[in-house]
Design an enzyme around this catalytic site. Structure first.
Site, PDB file in Angstrom:
ATOM      1  N   ASN A  84      37.479  92.904  45.617  1.00 26.80           N
ATOM      2  CA  ASN A  84      36.829  92.126  46.685  1.00 26.80           C
ATOM      3  C   ASN A  84      37.415  90.730  46.872  1.00 26.80           C
ATOM      4  O   ASN A  84      37.268  90.151  47.942  1.00 26.80           O
ATOM      5  CB  ASN A  84      35.331  92.029  46.367  1.00 26.80           C
ATOM      6  N   SER A 144      39.282  93.536  56.078  1.00 29.78           N
ATOM      7  CA  SER A 144      38.609  92.654  57.038  1.00 29.78           C
ATOM      8  C   SER A 144      38.766  93.233  58.432  1.00 29.78           C
ATOM      9  O   SER A 144      39.730  93.946  58.714  1.00 29.78           O
ATOM     10  CB  SER A 144      39.245  91.260  57.011  1.00 29.78           C
ATOM     11  N   TYR A 157      46.673  85.978  56.890  1.00 25.70           N
ATOM     12  CA  TYR A 157      45.437  86.627  56.450  1.00 25.70           C
ATOM     13  C   TYR A 157      45.297  88.007  57.110  1.00 25.70           C
ATOM     14  O   TYR A 157      45.063  89.019  56.426  1.00 25.70           O
ATOM     15  CB  TYR A 157      44.238  85.743  56.793  1.00 25.70           C
ATOM     16  N   ALA A 158      45.448  88.046  58.438  1.00 19.87           N
ATOM     17  CA  ALA A 158      45.279  89.319  59.156  1.00 19.87           C
ATOM     18  C   ALA A 158      46.293  90.356  58.676  1.00 19.87           C
ATOM     19  O   ALA A 158      45.954  91.526  58.468  1.00 19.87           O
ATOM     20  CB  ALA A 158      45.411  89.089  60.659  1.00 19.87           C
ATOM     21  N   ALA A 159      47.532  89.922  58.480  1.00 20.25           N
ATOM     22  CA  ALA A 159      48.573  90.857  58.016  1.00 20.25           C
ATOM     23  C   ALA A 159      48.259  91.352  56.607  1.00 20.25           C
ATOM     24  O   ALA A 159      48.459  92.528  56.290  1.00 20.25           O
ATOM     25  CB  ALA A 159      49.940  90.184  58.057  1.00 20.25           C
ATOM     26  N   SER A 160      47.737  90.467  55.763  1.00 14.76           N
ATOM     27  CA  SER A 160      47.402  90.887  54.387  1.00 14.76           C
ATOM     28  C   SER A 160      46.274  91.908  54.404  1.00 14.76           C
ATOM     29  O   SER A 160      46.245  92.835  53.597  1.00 14.76           O
ATOM     30  CB  SER A 160      47.034  89.681  53.517  1.00 14.76           C
ATOM     31  N   LYS A 161      45.332  91.752  55.330  1.00 15.89           N
ATOM     32  CA  LYS A 161      44.200  92.678  55.383  1.00 15.89           C
ATOM     33  C   LYS A 161      44.620  94.021  55.996  1.00 15.89           C
ATOM     34  O   LYS A 161      44.094  95.076  55.617  1.00 15.89           O
ATOM     35  CB  LYS A 161      43.037  92.047  56.147  1.00 15.89           C
TER      36      LYS A 161
HETATM   37  N1  NAD Z   1      33.338  85.844  54.914  1.00 11.81           N
HETATM   38  C1  NAD Z   1      33.864  86.565  55.903  1.00 11.81           C
HETATM   39  O1  NAD Z   1      33.615  86.320  57.085  1.00 11.81           O
HETATM   40  C2  NAD Z   1      34.775  87.731  55.576  1.00 11.81           C
HETATM   41  C3  NAD Z   1      35.144  88.572  56.623  1.00 11.81           C
HETATM   42  C4  NAD Z   1      35.980  89.636  56.373  1.00 11.81           C
HETATM   43  C5  NAD Z   1      36.443  89.865  55.088  1.00 11.81           C
HETATM   44  N2  NAD Z   1      36.076  89.023  54.085  1.00 11.81           N
HETATM   45  C6  NAD Z   1      36.621  89.297  52.752  1.00 11.81           C
HETATM   46  O2  NAD Z   1      35.552  89.475  51.843  1.00 11.81           O
HETATM   47  C7  NAD Z   1      35.981  89.107  50.529  1.00 11.81           C
HETATM   48  C8  NAD Z   1      34.983  88.143  49.926  1.00 11.81           C
HETATM   49  O3  NAD Z   1      34.955  86.963  50.730  1.00 11.81           O
HETATM   50  P1  NAD Z   1      33.754  85.914  50.740  1.00 11.81           P
HETATM   51  O4  NAD Z   1      33.409  85.667  52.148  1.00 11.81           O
HETATM   52  O5  NAD Z   1      32.703  86.303  49.792  1.00 11.81           O
HETATM   53  O6  NAD Z   1      34.555  84.613  50.236  1.00 11.81           O
HETATM   54  P2  NAD Z   1      34.296  83.589  49.063  1.00 11.81           P
HETATM   55  O7  NAD Z   1      35.393  82.589  49.190  1.00 11.81           O
HETATM   56  O8  NAD Z   1      32.899  83.113  49.062  1.00 11.81           O
HETATM   57  O9  NAD Z   1      34.504  84.473  47.744  1.00 11.81           O
HETATM   58  C9  NAD Z   1      35.772  84.897  47.329  1.00 11.81           C
HETATM   59  C10 NAD Z   1      35.749  85.096  45.830  1.00 11.81           C
HETATM   60  O10 NAD Z   1      37.076  85.445  45.399  1.00 11.81           O
HETATM   61  C11 NAD Z   1      37.432  84.603  44.335  1.00 11.81           C
HETATM   62  N3  NAD Z   1      38.881  84.346  44.313  1.00 11.81           N
HETATM   63  C12 NAD Z   1      39.625  83.825  45.315  1.00 11.81           C
HETATM   64  N4  NAD Z   1      40.883  83.660  44.910  1.00 11.81           N
HETATM   65  C13 NAD Z   1      40.938  84.092  43.618  1.00 11.81           C
HETATM   66  C14 NAD Z   1      41.973  84.147  42.654  1.00 11.81           C
HETATM   67  N5  NAD Z   1      43.212  83.722  42.908  1.00 11.81           N
HETATM   68  N6  NAD Z   1      41.676  84.662  41.445  1.00 11.81           N
HETATM   69  C15 NAD Z   1      40.417  85.077  41.145  1.00 11.81           C
HETATM   70  N7  NAD Z   1      39.397  85.025  42.017  1.00 11.81           N
HETATM   71  C16 NAD Z   1      39.659  84.537  43.238  1.00 11.81           C
HETATM   72  C17 NAD Z   1      36.689  83.308  44.594  1.00 11.81           C
HETATM   73  O11 NAD Z   1      36.603  82.480  43.450  1.00 11.81           O
HETATM   74  C18 NAD Z   1      35.356  83.802  45.089  1.00 11.81           C
HETATM   75  O12 NAD Z   1      34.457  84.072  44.045  1.00 11.81           O
HETATM   76  C19 NAD Z   1      37.392  88.532  50.701  1.00 11.81           C
HETATM   77  O13 NAD Z   1      38.357  89.515  50.401  1.00 11.81           O
HETATM   78  C20 NAD Z   1      37.439  88.188  52.167  1.00 11.81           C
HETATM   79  O14 NAD Z   1      38.756  88.156  52.675  1.00 11.81           O
HETATM   80  C21 NAD Z   1      35.243  87.961  54.294  1.00 11.81           C
END
Ligand code: NAD
Length: 251
Positions: A84, A144, A157-161
């Site tokens: 995640n 995402s 970001y979009a490309a990674s997802k």
């Molecule tokens: N929030 C949104 O709108 C949204 C939308 C689509 C997808 N996402 C995806 O959902 C997932 C969770 O996102 P979120 O919104 O809870 O974000 P967030 O930033 O609140 O949580 C991300 C978590 O990942 C951890 N993390 C980040 N980089 C890290 C690293 N290098 N090593 C270890 N841990 C690391 C952070 O410490 C945090 O606990 C992500 O993959 C994000 O891309 C989020």
């Protein structure tokens, strides 16, 4: 108790969507290990749910490999891996530096490959499928909506997802014969700390209007979908990229 007896590793489980997943899984009977760079938050949450926390920077391949193995060992094996963790970066396409591109891909995609290699090796060693379709393990990745719909100002970001979606599909094909499913979630806009620094009330109103349901997502919306993908209820799904986007994307 849809995850009774299941051992689940969640990356990025210290806060946001990941923390909601950890609480949801634990409430459904799972033993959970959290991998995160935020050691204090991960430790507190692990204590709250009676799980384990392992500190790791997922951009570091060797550390990620070791941390995933520690998490699996702490749980005494692994039934579900939830990848995640992710980072969001903004930059106009023409200004993205190679090191910024690499940083986003290292955390958002490469780390998923590494954790998957460690966790799946353990799943395979635990048990072979007894019959076609017997599921012995699951990998659930967080992609995402941006991986399907793009996103101006966040091309890396979009490309990674999109790469997460591709990785999930390849994993589904390759791991299916071993009794392991691979699926991913495509959340829309979710109100977490990700992007909070740049999010305005006007943004929230504009984005909400894009959903037929008229609101943005909450971490629990995504966690409930993750529970479905982590549980036996989804045993005949693999390779899917499931939108949790309030109808903003439907393909
Ligand atoms: N929030 C949104 O709108 C949204 C939308 C689509 C997808 N996402 C995806 O959902 C997932 C969770 O996102 P979120 O919104 O809870 O974000 P967030 O930033 O609140 O949580 C991300 C978590 O990942 C951890 N993390 C980040 N980089 C890290 C690293 N290098 N090593 C270890 N841990 C690391 C952070 O410490 C945090 O606990 C992500 O993959 C994000 O891309 C989020």
């Amino acid at each position: 108790m849809r995850l009774a007896g299941k051992r689940v590793v969640v990356t990025g489980g210290a806060r946001g969507i990941g923390a909601a997943m950890v609480r949801t899984f634990a409430a459904e009977g799972a033993a959970v290990a959290v991998l995160d760079v935020l050691a204090e938050e991960a430790g507190k949450l692990a204590a709250e749910v009676g799980g384990h926390a392992v500190e790791v920077d997922l951009a570091d391949v060797a550390a990620t490999r070791a941390a995933t193995q520690s998490a699996v060992d702490a749980l005494g094996g692994v039934d579900v891996l939830v990848n995640n963790a992710g980072i969001l970066r903004f930059a106009p396409l023409l200004d993205i530096e190679p090191h910024e591109w690499d940083e986003v891909f290292a955390v958002n995609v490469r780390a998923m490959l590494v954790t998957t290699q460690v966790a799946v090796t353990s799943m395979v060693a635990q048990r072979a499928p007894a019959f076609p379709g017997d599921v012995v393990g699951k990998v659930v990745n967080t992609a995402s909506m941006g991986g399907k719909a793009g996103g101006a100002g966040q091309a890396h970001y979009a490309a990674s997802k999109a790469a997460v979606i591709g990785l999930t599909r390849a994993a589904a094909e390759e791991l299916g014969p071993l009794g392991i499913t691979a699926t991913c979630l495509c959340p829309g806009y979710v109100l977490t700390e990700m992007g909070a620094g740049t999010r305005t009330d006007a943004d929230v109103a504009r984005w909400s209007a894009r959903s037929p349901l008229g609101r943005l997502g909450q971490p629990e919306d995504v966690a409930r979908a993750a529970l479905f993908l982590a549980s036996p209820d989804s045993d005949y799904l693999t390779g899917e990229a499931l939108n949790v986007a309030g109808g903003m994307v439907t393909h």
